[in-house]
Write an enzyme that holds these catalytic residues in place. Structure first.
Site: not given
Length: 212
Positions: A137, A179, A189
């Site tokens: 992330e 993603h 994203d």
């Protein structure tokens, strides 16, 4: 990552950034401490950049024995749609039911490891992809490229290069994916502002430097 609330106002973001800076000043991470933490927390060895262990709640991942139980074949790039601190808070919340292996802070590239690589993090929204990937992330919002700082790109690329070298993952767009590319996902994203060409170049350069 699915946001749990609306995007905060810019003023709130600036306040949060100031709080993060103050926190970092109170607990400095020296190079010696960072290296020791990296050795303790990343079994891949010295090729990994320093990381800080900030564990996700066990309700947000599946304990496993990878790569023996499942092969590790991909890296999945995410954007948090949250601040760094809020992301870590959500990963600690057992009701969240999601977590990634790593989180990269925008301001300085500081890395948190939330799930050990041998375990299956719930980050991709697809069980098959979860079992075969490492999720990273990145703090920020997909419609605001100012979050994608040099430090964020560089530290993330070092991490991805180390992961690829450890598991012999090809450093290409078939194996380092967003993603949005996971089958069945409704996420977009890392978004149109994520610089894939730059990122892959940094990944390749990080591996080249380690070879010398």
């Amino acid at each position: 990552m699915e946001p749990d609330h609306r995007r905060p106002a810019r003023r709130r973001l600036l306040t949060g950034a100031a709080a993060l800076a103050a926190s970092a000043a109170l607990v400095p991470l020296t190079s010696a401490t960072a290296d020791a933490t990296a050795r303790r927390r990343t079994p891949g060895g010295s090729g990994y950049p320093p990381v800080h262990w900030n564990p996700a709640n066990p309700a947000n991942f599946t304990t496993a024995n990878r790569p023996t139980q499942y092969p590790i074949e991909m890296v999945v790039v995410h954007v948090t749609q949250e601040t760094y601190e809020d992301t870590l808070r959500l990963f600690r919340d057992p009701a969240h039911k999601a977590a990634a292996h790593y989180v990269v802070r925008s301001s300085d590239g500081y890395l948190a490891q939330c799930v050990k690589e041998r375990n299956v993090a719930w980050h991709a929204g697809n069980w098959d992809y979860n079992t075969r990937s490492i999720g990273i992330e990145h703090e920020g919002w997909i419609d605001d490229p100012t979050w994608f700082t040099d430090a964020l790109y560089e530290q993330s690329a070092r991490l991805t290069a180390a992961i690829c070298d450890r598991y012999r993952i090809p450093k290409d767009r078939e194996h380092i994916i967003g993603h949005v590319e996971v089958p069945g996902t409704d996420h977009t994203d890392p978004g149109e502002y994520w610089d894939w060409a730059r990122y892959l170049q940094l990944v390749t350069e990080a591996s080249w430097r380690k070879s010398w």
